[in-house]
Write a protein that holds these residues in place. Sequence first.
Motif, PDB file in Angstrom:
ATOM      1  N   TRP A   1       1.041  -1.082   0.087  1.00  0.00           N
ATOM      2  CA  TRP A   1      -0.114   0.088  -0.022  1.00  0.00           C
ATOM      3  C   TRP A   1       0.888   1.330  -0.113  1.00  0.00           C
ATOM      4  O   TRP A   1       1.956   1.211   0.784  1.00  0.00           O
ATOM      5  CB  TRP A   1      -0.798  -0.192   0.994  1.00  0.00           C
ATOM      6  N   ASN A   2       0.668   2.214  -0.784  1.00  0.00           N
ATOM      7  CA  ASN A   2       1.371   3.268  -1.235  1.00  0.00           C
ATOM      8  C   ASN A   2       0.767   4.317  -0.120  1.00  0.00           C
ATOM      9  O   ASN A   2      -0.118   4.713   0.107  1.00  0.00           O
ATOM     10  CB  ASN A   2       1.310   3.903  -2.480  1.00  0.00           C
ATOM     11  N   GLY A   3       1.859   4.794   0.878  1.00  0.00           N
ATOM     12  CA  GLY A   3       1.367   5.670   1.891  1.00  0.00           C
ATOM     13  C   GLY A   3       2.426   6.099   2.740  1.00  0.00           C
ATOM     14  O   GLY A   3       3.616   5.960   2.367  1.00  0.00           O
ATOM     15  N   ASN A   4       2.300   7.064   3.622  1.00  0.00           N
ATOM     16  CA  ASN A   4       3.166   7.694   4.501  1.00  0.00           C
ATOM     17  C   ASN A   4       3.867   6.542   5.436  1.00  0.00           C
ATOM     18  O   ASN A   4       2.969   5.755   6.106  1.00  0.00           O
ATOM     19  CB  ASN A   4       2.605   8.964   5.223  1.00  0.00           C
ATOM     20  N   ASN A   5       4.918   6.693   5.557  1.00  0.00           N
ATOM     21  CA  ASN A   5       5.783   5.733   6.539  1.00  0.00           C
ATOM     22  C   ASN A   5       5.198   5.801   7.740  1.00  0.00           C
ATOM     23  O   ASN A   5       5.186   5.075   8.657  1.00  0.00           O
ATOM     24  CB  ASN A   5       7.194   5.846   6.236  1.00  0.00           C
ATOM     25  N   SER A   6       4.649   6.975   8.067  1.00  0.00           N
ATOM     26  CA  SER A   6       4.118   7.308   9.499  1.00  0.00           C
ATOM     27  C   SER A   6       3.095   6.514  10.037  1.00  0.00           C
ATOM     28  O   SER A   6       2.467   6.510  11.084  1.00  0.00           O
ATOM     29  CB  SER A   6       4.202   8.634   9.931  1.00  0.00           C
ATOM     30  N   ASN A   7       2.254   5.854   8.785  1.00  0.00           N
ATOM     31  CA  ASN A   7       1.016   5.411   9.045  1.00  0.00           C
ATOM     32  C   ASN A   7       1.194   3.957   9.745  1.00  0.00           C
ATOM     33  O   ASN A   7       2.299   3.462   9.648  1.00  0.00           O
ATOM     34  CB  ASN A   7       0.175   5.063   7.669  1.00  0.00           C
ATOM     35  N   ALA A   8       0.089   3.595  10.435  1.00  0.00           N
ATOM     36  CA  ALA A   8      -0.071   2.391  11.085  1.00  0.00           C
ATOM     37  C   ALA A   8      -0.739   1.335  10.191  1.00  0.00           C
ATOM     38  O   ALA A   8      -1.997   1.698   9.697  1.00  0.00           O
ATOM     39  CB  ALA A   8      -0.521   2.432  12.484  1.00  0.00           C
ATOM     40  N   TYR A   9      -0.319   0.149   9.830  1.00  0.00           N
ATOM     41  CA  TYR A   9      -0.935  -0.553   9.128  1.00  0.00           C
ATOM     42  C   TYR A   9      -1.420  -1.916   9.612  1.00  0.00           C
ATOM     43  O   TYR A   9      -0.763  -2.468  10.530  1.00  0.00           O
ATOM     44  CB  TYR A   9      -0.220  -1.107   7.721  1.00  0.00           C
ATOM     45  N   PHE A  10      -2.547  -2.409   9.383  1.00  0.00           N
ATOM     46  CA  PHE A  10      -3.163  -3.441   9.910  1.00  0.00           C
ATOM     47  C   PHE A  10      -3.875  -4.317   8.723  1.00  0.00           C
ATOM     48  O   PHE A  10      -4.975  -4.142   8.415  1.00  0.00           O
ATOM     49  CB  PHE A  10      -4.551  -3.227  11.015  1.00  0.00           C
ATOM     50  N   TRP A  11      -3.124  -5.576   8.630  1.00  0.00           N
ATOM     51  CA  TRP A  11      -3.826  -6.460   7.597  1.00  0.00           C
ATOM     52  C   TRP A  11      -4.587  -7.540   8.074  1.00  0.00           C
ATOM     53  O   TRP A  11      -4.246  -7.666   9.069  1.00  0.00           O
ATOM     54  CB  TRP A  11      -2.674  -7.237   6.764  1.00  0.00           C
ATOM     55  N   SER A  12      -5.358  -8.119   7.137  1.00  0.00           N
ATOM     56  CA  SER A  12      -6.399  -9.066   7.802  1.00  0.00           C
ATOM     57  C   SER A  12      -5.435 -10.331   8.238  1.00  0.00           C
ATOM     58  O   SER A  12      -6.221 -11.026   8.874  1.00  0.00           O
ATOM     59  CB  SER A  12      -7.282  -9.455   6.564  1.00  0.00           C
ATOM     60  N   THR A  13      -4.420 -10.370   7.526  1.00  0.00           N
ATOM     61  CA  THR A  13      -3.568 -11.700   7.954  1.00  0.00           C
ATOM     62  C   THR A  13      -3.016 -11.595   9.422  1.00  0.00           C
ATOM     63  O   THR A  13      -2.136 -12.304  10.043  1.00  0.00           O
ATOM     64  CB  THR A  13      -2.512 -11.918   6.939  1.00  0.00           C
ATOM     65  N   GLY A  14      -3.050 -10.089   9.929  1.00  0.00           N
ATOM     66  CA  GLY A  14      -2.357  -9.724  11.179  1.00  0.00           C
ATOM     67  C   GLY A  14      -1.440  -9.033  11.109  1.00  0.00           C
ATOM     68  O   GLY A  14      -0.625  -8.738  12.169  1.00  0.00           O
ATOM     69  N   ALA A  15      -0.782  -9.123   9.894  1.00  0.00           N
ATOM     70  CA  ALA A  15       0.621  -8.337   9.769  1.00  0.00           C
ATOM     71  C   ALA A  15       0.466  -6.949   9.707  1.00  0.00           C
ATOM     72  O   ALA A  15      -0.386  -6.344   9.745  1.00  0.00           O
ATOM     73  CB  ALA A  15       0.891  -8.606   7.930  1.00  0.00           C
ATOM     74  N   THR A  16       1.488  -6.132  10.156  1.00  0.00           N
ATOM     75  CA  THR A  16       1.387  -4.641  10.403  1.00  0.00           C
ATOM     76  C   THR A  16       2.590  -3.966   9.526  1.00  0.00           C
ATOM     77  O   THR A  16       2.672  -2.764   9.906  1.00  0.00           O
ATOM     78  CB  THR A  16       1.579  -4.270  11.954  1.00  0.00           C
ATOM     79  N   THR A  17       2.978  -4.651   8.501  1.00  0.00           N
ATOM     80  CA  THR A  17       4.036  -3.874   7.698  1.00  0.00           C
ATOM     81  C   THR A  17       3.069  -3.113   6.264  1.00  0.00           C
ATOM     82  O   THR A  17       1.989  -3.713   6.202  1.00  0.00           O
ATOM     83  CB  THR A  17       5.006  -4.859   7.203  1.00  0.00           C
TER      84      THR A  17
END
Length: 374
Positions: free
Chosen positions: A10-26
């Motif tokens: 996902w293209n976005g700001n590196n300061s964002n927090a990411y929460f994938w449905s797989t549980g990954a946060t990268t």
Amino acid sequence: SPATMFELSWNGNNSNAYFWSTGATTQEITVSTAGTYTLSITNSEGCTEASEDIIVTENPIPTVSVSPLSTVGICQTVFDLTIGSPIGGTYSGTGVSNNQFNPSVGANTYTVMYTYTDGIGCSNSASTTITVDALPAVSMSTMNTVGDCNSSFSLSSGSPSGGYYSGIGVNSGIFDPSSAGSGTHTLSYTIQDNHGCESVAFGDIHVTETPAITSTSPAEICDQGSANIGASASNGIISWYNTASNGSAIATGSSYTTSSISTTTTFYVEAEENGCTSSRTPVLARVNLSSTASQTIDLCAGQSIIVGSSTYSTSGTYTDVLATIGGCDSTIHTNLTVNASIDISTTLAGPSITVNETTATYQWINCNNGNAPI
């Protein structure tokens, strides 16, 4: 089927927090299973937003197979590879070029890979092996020397069996020395394997010519003894005989010293090599005889006699040795008498004529009557 890895990001700001449905946060994840994935993003102000469903579909890889390849011979030509299914793929491996295999790559076992890519870019491969046989091993052992008079015979020096011979004098595996002629001939032996590949070995066979007696040396001796006779031959072993045919040899070699002989004798010589024999040639050992003779000769005074190289004019007994044929000497004994000279003077006394020689016999003649005896 092997899993294919897919990267989701996902293209976005590196300061964002990411929460994938797989549980990954990268910001980026890798998945290997088809399915629906979602992503929630929270920015630095605490606002959260969810992505639309991300659907990953896994297409099946194509089913690829290859048929076995038969063993080939190293002498065979390049051939097309058509063992892969489905058609349309490419082949690779040692000896493979442009979807063709070249057996001249060498004797060995090689892996041939077939790769097929379908219309959506999915690929799969299958492999098999191909064996390239070496040229058949072949050899020829040493062949015996033969004579040009020998009978034809089957050739057997080639190995392994099952091949064929060729060369001068060869017909259907039979060698004819007389057809080949004398000399050294190179023959070949060829073996062919089940691929049609041939190997050739070569060997020499030497054919000797039938010997001939080229010259002889007769001999002469005096009275009795051994004679040394000789002969030369074109080739082969020279043997001496007492007879013109048959019989056993009495000697071998280019010269022969006879036993003691007292009469002229004919010997015979022949030459043989590899079972081929020349005709027998006579060689003469001549015996010349010496001689002894006596002669009695009367000469008148003033006469002489020549015996050999000597001249005699006085009474006596003489011996002369004369050289004759074969070194034999002739001995001549000469008993020579040289009579004294006759006194032919006369004495006239009246009507009488007297001859002064008293030791002679007389014959008077009439000079006026044609020398008629008186």
